[in-house]
Write a protein that holds these residues in place. Structure first.
Motif: not given
Length: 379
Positions: A134-137, A139-145, A333-338, A345-349
């Motif tokens: 959920t967290t990384n999804l 954040l990845a959506l936010a990176r899409l603008g 640590s509160g710093r998600p990989v994304t 590669p993990n962030a790209q996945a």
């Protein structure tokens, strides 16, 4: 500052009277689920379901008298209502259907102002990494603008404050609504901001339902393209509340590859289907372990099970994520990989899954507009 006691809280609540009955809410037995921990107080007020909206001033009055006590740092008061069983003979199937449909409409049947879409991230069982996804999804959506919010709907075990590295308590502009907490460009609301981390939430289903509604509708979310909901594991009260009373655009199911996890994931998927919530697809988490020293791949939890299950059920397979210490360490640590290692590669996945989820969400809201909460028919 002296510690606050349950007795002191109850004594203060005795000054709050039910306007219709003229007696205090403690003597009437309306107060339940009282929790007092390190200055944080939580309780529920049981009311007649037909008077829920009218009892909101009483809830606020109860919250205020407790908040004014010395030693109290925060108060969470929720209204809860349990319908009494109807007398008389059993209703016919048509009557049951009508009653269930009416209950499903409710005040929660409308879209949340300013929020274009709501997506639930769910799993049939715990321990599959749903909150991490959920967290990384999000954040990845936010990176899409996109403008993204996260609602931590896991009342009993909130994870988002830790995973997003957010501490403190939300503020209120008017004493009625809360401002969400923010980090990494995400807006977030969680019970973890309102109750101490080690405080057990000993609440019954109706209390959880009321708390979820308040965290969703009494928060100043502003304008969001998507609100990602971190659902608790399983198919209980919280899941049904979100499915019935919130206009979900769709759901993402997270599972690990082994058979027992897929069995539970299937239950979660079928629950959403039964309440007419579109399932956007399935994510296979902990799909493969790659040794950081030698690069050898190990399928600790099997591999490919979620893909095969998606094909069998006619669902889209959104992608697979590895069992990687990088994901675990950055989440803890509160710093998600994304955001901490965006080119990994993990962030790209996660980014690829987010892009496909948003594509499907855009199709949903483009085709049908704001989706209304479903009607539930019991047969």
């Amino acid at each position: 500052m002296s510690a606050i006691s349950e007795a002191a809280v109850l004594e203060a609540l005795k000054t709050v009277k039910d306007p219709a009955k003229g007696q205090d809410i403690v003597s009437l037995g309306m107060v339940s689920g009282l929790i007092v921990k390190d200055g944080n107080v939580g309780f529920a007020i049981e009311v007649d379901p037909r008077q829920g909206a009218a009892m909101e001033p009483l809830r606020k009055a109860a919250e205020k008298v407790v908040h004014d006590l010395p030693g109290v740092t925060s108060v969470t008061a929720v209204l809860t209502a349990e319908r009494a069983p109807q007398a008389g003979a059993a209703k016919t199937g048509a009557a049951q259907a009508a009653g269930q449909a009416g209950a499903a409409k409710g005040p929660g049947g409308t879209m949340i102002p300013g929020i274009r879409s709501i997506v639930a991230v769910a799993s049939g069982k715990g321990g599959v990494g749903k909150s991490t996804v959920t967290t990384n999804l999000a954040l990845a959506l936010a990176r899409l603008g996109l403008k993204v919010g996260v609602l931590d709907a896991d009342i009993y075990g909130p994870s988002q404050p830790r995973m997003l590295g957010i501490a403190g308590r939300p503020t209120s502009p008017d004493g009625k609504r809360l401002n969400p907490m923010e980090n990494y460009g995400l807006k977030c609301m969680s019970m973890g901001f309102l109750v101490a981390e080690d405080t057990p939430m000993i609440w019954r289903g109706p209390m959880v339902q009321s708390a979820l509604q308040q965290m969703l509708r009494d928060v100043e979310w502003g304008e969001l393209d998507i609100l990602v909901v971190d659902m608790p594991p399983g198919t209980g009260d919280a899941q049904l509340t979100m499915a019935q009373q919130v206009p979900l655009t769709g759901a993402v199911i997270v599972s690990t590859p082994q058979d027992i996890a897929l069995l539970d994931a299937r239950k979660g998927l079928n629950m959403f289907r039964k309440v007419d919530v579109p399932v956007l697809g399935i994510v296979e988490n902990m799909s493969v372990f790659v040794c950081p020293n030698c690069g050898h791949e190990s399928h600790i939890f099997s591999h490919g099970g979620a893909r095969r299950e998606a094909e069998r059920l006619g669902m889209e397979f959104l992608g697979e994520l590895p069992l990687d210490i990088e994901i675990r360490e950055t989440s803890d640590s509160g710093r998600p990989v994304t955001v901490s290692r965006p080119d990994s590669p993990n962030a790209q996945a996660f980014g690829a899954i987010a892009a496909r989820v948003w594509e499907k969400v855009s199709q949903q809201i483009g085709a049908g507009g704001a989706r209304q909460a479903p009607k539930i028919v019991m047969q």
